[in-house]
Design an enzyme around this catalytic site. Sequence first.
Site, PDB file in Angstrom:
ATOM      1  N   GLY A 162       0.760  -1.236   0.000  1.00  0.00           N
ATOM      2  CA  GLY A 162       0.000   0.000   0.000  1.00  0.00           C
ATOM      3  C   GLY A 162       0.794   1.292   0.000  1.00  0.00           C
ATOM      4  CG  ASP A 163       3.253   4.499   1.675  1.00  0.00           C
ATOM      5  OD1 ASP A 163       3.274   5.156   0.619  1.00  0.00           O
ATOM      6  OD2 ASP A 163       3.531   5.001   2.784  1.00  0.00           O
ATOM      7  CG  LEU A 164       5.612  -1.095  -2.439  1.00  0.00           C
ATOM      8  CD1 LEU A 164       5.525  -2.135  -3.540  1.00  0.00           C
ATOM      9  CD2 LEU A 164       6.738  -1.442  -1.456  1.00  0.00           C
TER      10      LEU A 164
END
Length: 377
Positions: A229-231
């Site tokens: 969800g937050d690369l």
Amino acid sequence: MSSGNDCRPQTFTKPALGEKEVTELVDRVFGLKVSWIRPLPSYDDQNFHVRVSRNKGAAEGADEYVLKITNSEDSQEPDLIEAQTQAMMLLSAEGFPAATPYPTKDGNIMSLESGGSGPGNKKYMVRLLTYLPGTPVAKIATNTQIFYEIGKLAASLDKALSEKFHHPSVKSLHRGQFIWNLANVPLLDRYIYALGQNKYRDVVQHVIEQFKGKVIPKLSSFRACINHGDLNDHNILVDSSSASLENPQYRVSGILDFSDMSYGCYVFEVAIAIMYMMIESPDPLSVGGHVLAGFESVLPLTEEERGALFLLVSGRFSQSLVIAAHTALRYPENKEYLMITAKSGWKHLMKMFEVGQEAVEKAWFETAGAYTNRAPA
């Protein structure tokens, strides 16, 4: 860049522990003596890079960790933090460069602690995670090779989580109204006021309406999975695997910050990776093809998933820009960190709509197609 488990991105209280308090906490909770400490930037948690002295009788040297102090709101959801930590442990066991927790004196992977100044008795979940070496993507001169590798990482990571992560805490990743889940772009309606009245707000409102009409009706056809969800460009660490200064070859050496994990769709992860890698490229509109090629080397997208990619990338830009603006109004002291993406994010989002969906997708898909019969450049 987590902000709670629902659509209220500002109910958290960011920890504000001092270095002396942190030093005492590491000793009391983990039984380790801190020899060196420095704060690390963060969105809504508090992080410290700490070096600890080894116990007498142990081998000489020092060990390095990241002390992660979760904000007071998210700290009320231990199952969710448990899921994130167990996922990191699984990925590490599967060969991914993810941190693992150092156990507390009681043998647990985390501990709920009081701390900090201010009104009320705030409690924060505390973990001591192994320190991962490397340089954030945000600080290197990026090239097509690392974009491909990050796309491949995004697919491999989600695939491993979705197929192998069966810990009981996994149910906590069903985060229906989580503001950072890409399915929830329409929730931005509640925070768009933070942009004021200008051309930027007009574009975001257009994204939201297009998203409601063209993406939401197709969500059920996208393949479901667990998303990191937050690369983003600060959560992926790399090191150079070649001596060439002109054309360095990078490998991913660390994956950070699992606090935005949730059930989502495979196509969400590639869209998120494309959006953040665009920020790090001198030719941002070309980036998507290289990230997509890496992703599809592991998990080819369906036609419907491909068809939503432009609006999903635009949706993530909108999430990042709107929530950062909203948060900066509430916490002006953290504005510089909160607005990192905004420095170039608005320019890229505006450019995407100036060029148009058809042309942008054509560039992405042609670039990705060129990889079919060759290794990444």
